[in-house]
Write a protein that holds these residues in place. Structure first.
Motif, short mmCIF file in Angstrom:
data_model
loop_
_atom_site.label_atom_id
_atom_site.label_comp_id
_atom_site.label_asym_id
_atom_site.label_seq_id
_atom_site.Cartn_x
_atom_site.Cartn_y
_atom_site.Cartn_z
N ILE A 1 -3.02 14.12 -0.67
CA ILE A 1 -2.82 12.70 -1.04
C ILE A 1 -2.09 12.62 -2.38
O ILE A 1 -1.19 11.78 -2.57
N TRP A 2 -2.44 13.49 -3.28
CA TRP A 2 -1.75 13.51 -4.57
C TRP A 2 -0.25 13.82 -4.38
O TRP A 2 0.61 13.17 -4.96
N ARG B 1 1.50 10.79 -3.17
CA ARG B 1 1.71 9.83 -4.26
C ARG B 1 2.85 10.25 -5.18
O ARG B 1 3.50 9.43 -5.80
N TYR C 1 0.03 9.23 8.34
CA TYR C 1 0.54 8.67 7.10
C TYR C 1 1.85 9.36 6.71
O TYR C 1 2.82 8.71 6.30
N LEU D 1 -6.55 5.50 -10.32
CA LEU D 1 -5.42 5.26 -9.43
C LEU D 1 -4.71 6.55 -9.11
O LEU D 1 -4.10 6.71 -8.08
N SER D 2 -4.78 7.49 -10.04
CA SER D 2 -4.01 8.71 -9.82
C SER D 2 -4.93 9.90 -9.58
O SER D 2 -5.78 10.21 -10.41
N ILE D 3 -4.74 10.55 -8.45
CA ILE D 3 -5.53 11.72 -8.12
C ILE D 3 -5.26 12.83 -9.14
O ILE D 3 -6.14 13.58 -9.53
N SER E 1 4.04 3.15 -5.07
CA SER E 1 3.50 3.30 -6.42
C SER E 1 4.66 3.72 -7.33
O SER E 1 5.63 4.32 -6.87
N PRO F 1 0.80 -1.23 0.00
CA PRO F 1 0.00 0.00 0.00
C PRO F 1 0.83 1.27 0.00
O PRO F 1 0.33 2.33 -0.32
N GLU G 1 -5.71 5.17 -1.57
CA GLU G 1 -4.73 5.13 -2.65
C GLU G 1 -5.02 4.08 -3.71
O GLU G 1 -4.14 3.30 -4.09
N GLY G 2 -6.27 4.01 -4.17
CA GLY G 2 -6.57 3.10 -5.27
C GLY G 2 -6.89 1.68 -4.82
O GLY G 2 -7.38 0.90 -5.60
#
Ligand SMILES: C[S@@+](CC[C@H](N)C(=O)[O-])C[C@H]1O[C@@H](n2cnc3c(N)ncnc32)[C@H](O)[C@@H]1O
Length: 500
Positions: A370-371, A374, A404, A311-313, A263, A260, A475-476
Motif C-alpha cells: 500500500i505504501w 501511495r 486496486y 495518512l502516510s504508511i 494523494s 480516494p 488510504e487514510g
C-alpha cells in the motif's frame, strides 16, 4: 499482441493499439473499454476516407488541426452539466467565498481546468453574479479561466447553446441562478453572452502544454471527472503540474469518485459537511512538515479508541523492518483474519509488533504494498504482490490489492474481476464491493446501484460494531467516507433512472 482485425472493423488490433498509445502520449487519456468500439469505427472511417495506414494517419493527425480536433473529440468523454456535484458549489457558496470575503480578497482567480463545453465555469460565474446581486452589486468578483483539450467542446462553449441534458436533478438546487441568463428555444437553451463573455476560454492540454505562466495564480481549481480516465502515473504528473498553478492555501476540487485515488505531498485533504476537497499547504505548514489529519478530527467516532490514523504508511513503516516471508507455504498456519488484525494494529500503532507470527510478516508486506501504491511505485507494488501472493491461500486482501493495482493502471474490467474474486473469498469485504460498484457504474448502472446499497449496509454494520480491520486498505479515509460515497452514488444512479 495479436494483429488480427478487431471484430467487425477493418483495422488490426496492432494498428488500434498504436493509436491508443499515441493518444495516451499526447493527452494522457487511456480510453475506457466501453469507448473502444466508437474509436475503432472512427479510425476505420478516417483511414478509409484518407486512404492511409495507421502510421501515416498518426503523422498526419499531429500536423492537421481539424484532424487532431476530430481524433481528440473521438477519445474524450465530454459529459458535463450545470452545477454538477452541487455539493461542491454549496461548499463554495457557504464556506470558501465567505472565507475569502473575511480575508478581504475581492477578486479571486478560478480555473475550470477541463471544462468540456463550459457548464462548470458558467455555473460558477452565475453563482458569483447571484451573490453580488444579493449584496446590491458589491462583493467578491472572479476572474475565470476555462480550458479543455477538445476544440469541439470549446467551440460549443463559445456558441453558448445547450440542450436540456445540461440541466439535471443534481445541480437543480442552483439552476435557478441561471434563469436570468437563459433563453429557451424548442430544442435548446441559450446562455446569455453577458455570463459567458467574462470567461477566458482557452485550449490547454494539461498533460503537455506549458503551464508556467499560470504559476501560483489560482485560488480555486476544478479538475473534475478528468483524471479518472488516466493511468495513475499520468494522474500524478498532471496533478503535479496543476498543483503548481494553485496559490498556497488555494483549493482543488476533484470529483468525489476520484479523490480516494489521489494523494500529493503538497495537498491536504479537507472536509466540510462530508464533502472532500484538497487545499494546497502554505509555506508555514511546509516548513514545519506538519501533516495534520483533518479527517480524523472530523469523524473521530469511527476510529474507535485508537486515535489518529497516519495518512502516510511510510511514517510508520521503516523499510528495513519489512521481512520477506519466503518458504512459508504449508509450514505455517496462514490466517487472513489475523493478517487483517495485525495490519490494522500496526498501521495504527508504530510500536505494535508480533514478529513471532508469520501472519504479522504478511501484514507488513501488505502495508508495504500500500505504501508503494501511495508512492506511485505501482510496478514495485506488483512485483511484491507477485512474490507474496503465491505463498498465501486465495484471500480477499490479495484479490483486493490486485484489483486496486489494476484500477490504478487504468484497467477497470480486470480490476472489477479481482474485486469480485475478493468478494468470493469474503462477501463482507466491503472495500472490494465499493470499488466493484465503481467499475460497474457506467456500463451496468442497475447492478452498481445494488452493489452500493449492499456495500452501504455492510459499512453500517462495520461501523456499528466499532470495527477497524479494513482501515489499512482505506488510504487514510475512514469507513464513514465510503458510506457517504455509497449513498451519494446510489442517489445519483436512482435519479439518472428518473431523468433520461
Ligand atoms: C468528463 S469531462 C469533465 C467536465 C467537467 N470538468 C465536469 O466535471 O463536468 C472531461 C474533460 O476532460 C478533458 N480532457 C481530457 N484530457 C485532457 C487533457 N490532457 N487536457 C485538458 N483537458 C482534458 C476532456 O476533453 C473532457 O472535456
Amino acid at each position: 499482441m495479436n494483429d488480427s482485425p478487431s471484430a467487425g472493423f477493418s483495422i488490426s488490433e496492432g494498428a488500434f493499439q498504436k493509436a491508443l498509445r499515441a493518444v495516451e502520449i499526447e493527452s494522457g487519456i487511456r480510453l475506457p473499454d466501453s469507448n473502444r468500439r466508437t474509436l475503432i469505427s472512427f479510425l476505420a472511417g478516417r483511414l478509409t476516407a484518407l486512404d492511409m495506414d495507421m502510421e501515416r494517419y498518426l503523422r498526419h493527425v499531429w500536423r492537421n488541426r481539424a484532424e487532431y480536433a476530430a481524433l481528440i473529440d473521438a477519445v474524450t468523454i465530454n459529459e458535463t452539466y450545470f452545477f454538477r456535484e452541487e455539493k461542491h458549489f454549496r461548499i463554495l457558496k457557504n464556506h470558501l467565498l465567505p472565507q475569502w470575503d473575511r480575508k478581504g480578497i475581492q477578486y479571486f482567480h478560478f480555473w475550470s481546468a477541463a471544462c468540456s463545453s463550459g457548464e462548470e465555469a458558467i455555473s460558477l460565474n452565475a453563482m458569483i453574479h447571484g451573490m453580488r446581486k444579493e449584496k446590491g452589486g458589491r462583493g467578491i468578483r472572479a476572474s475565470i479561466l476555462a480550458s479543455d483539450i477538445n476544440p469541439h467542446s470549446l467551440a460549443l462553449f463559445t456558441r453558448g447553446i445547450y440542450t436540456r441534458n445540461a440541466f439535471r436533478k443534481d445541480g437543480s438546487a442552483f439552476n435557478g441562478l441561471l434563469e436570468p441568463y437563459l433563453r429557451r428555444e424548442t430544442h435548446s437553451v441559450i446562455i446569455d453572452d453577458s455570463l459567458r463573455k467574462e470567461i477566458d476560454i482557452q485550449k490547454i492540454n494539461l498533460f503537455r502544454d506549458d503551464l508556467s505562466e499560470l504559476k501560483e495564480r489560482f485560488h480555486l481549481i476544478f479538475l473534475r471527472n478528468t483524471l479518472i480516465y488516466m493511468s495513475l502515473e499520468i494522474r500524478g504528473e498532471i496533478l503535479d503540474r496543476v498543483v503548481k498553478t494553485l496559490r498556497p492555501d488555494g483549493y482543488l476540487f476533484l470529483s468525489a469518485s476520484e479523490i480516494p485515488l489521489i494523494s500529493h505531498p503538497l495537498l491536504e485533504l479537507e472536509q466540510v459537511q462530508n464533502t472532500y476537497f484538497f487545499r494546497k499547504k502554505n509555506p508555514e505548514e511546509l516548513r514545519q512538515g506538519v501533516n495534520p489529519n483533518p479527517i480524523c478530527e472530523v469523524v473521530p467516532s469511527d476510529l474507535g479508541e485508537t486515535g489518529a490514523i497516519p495518512l502516510s504508511i511510510e511514517r510508520v513503516l521503516p523499510k528495513k523492518e519489512i521481512p520477506f516471508a519466503g518458504e512459508v507455504r504449508g509450514k505455517y498456519p496462514i490466517d487472513t483474519e489475523k493478517i487483517l488484525f495485525y495490519a490494522s494494529q500496526r498501521l495504527n500503532n508504530r510500536l505494535f509488533t508480533a514478529q513471532q507470527d508469520i501472519n504479522f510478516s504478511f501484514a507488513l508486506q501488505f502495508l508495504h504494498i500500500i505504501w508503494l501504491i501511495r508512492e506511485n511505485r505501482y510496478a514495485d507494488g506488483r512485483d511484491l504482490m507477485e512474490l507474496i501472493d503465491p505463498l498465501l491461500p486465495k484471500n480477499e486482501i490479495s484479490c483486493y490489492l490486485w484489483g486496486y493495482l489494476e484500477l490504478v493502471r487504468g484497467n477497470p474490467q480486470k480490476a472489477g474481476f479481482r474485486f469480485s474474486e475478493a468478494l468470493q473469498c469474503n462477501s463482507g469485504c466491503w472495500p472490494a464491493r465499493f470499488y466493484r460498484a465503481n467499475t460497474l457504474r457506467d456500463e451496468y448502472p442497475r447492478i452498481a446501484e445494488r452493489e452500493y446499497e449492499t456495500c452501504g449496509r455492510d459499512i453500517c454494520s462495520y461501523i456499528d460494531q466499532n470495527q477497524y480491520y479494513y482501515q489499512f486498505l482505506l488510504e487514510g479515509f475512514n469507513a464513514k467516507y465510503f458510506l457517504d460515497m455509497c449513498r451519494e452514488w446510489q442517489k445519483r444512479l436512482k435519479e439518472d433512472r428518473r431523468w433520461p
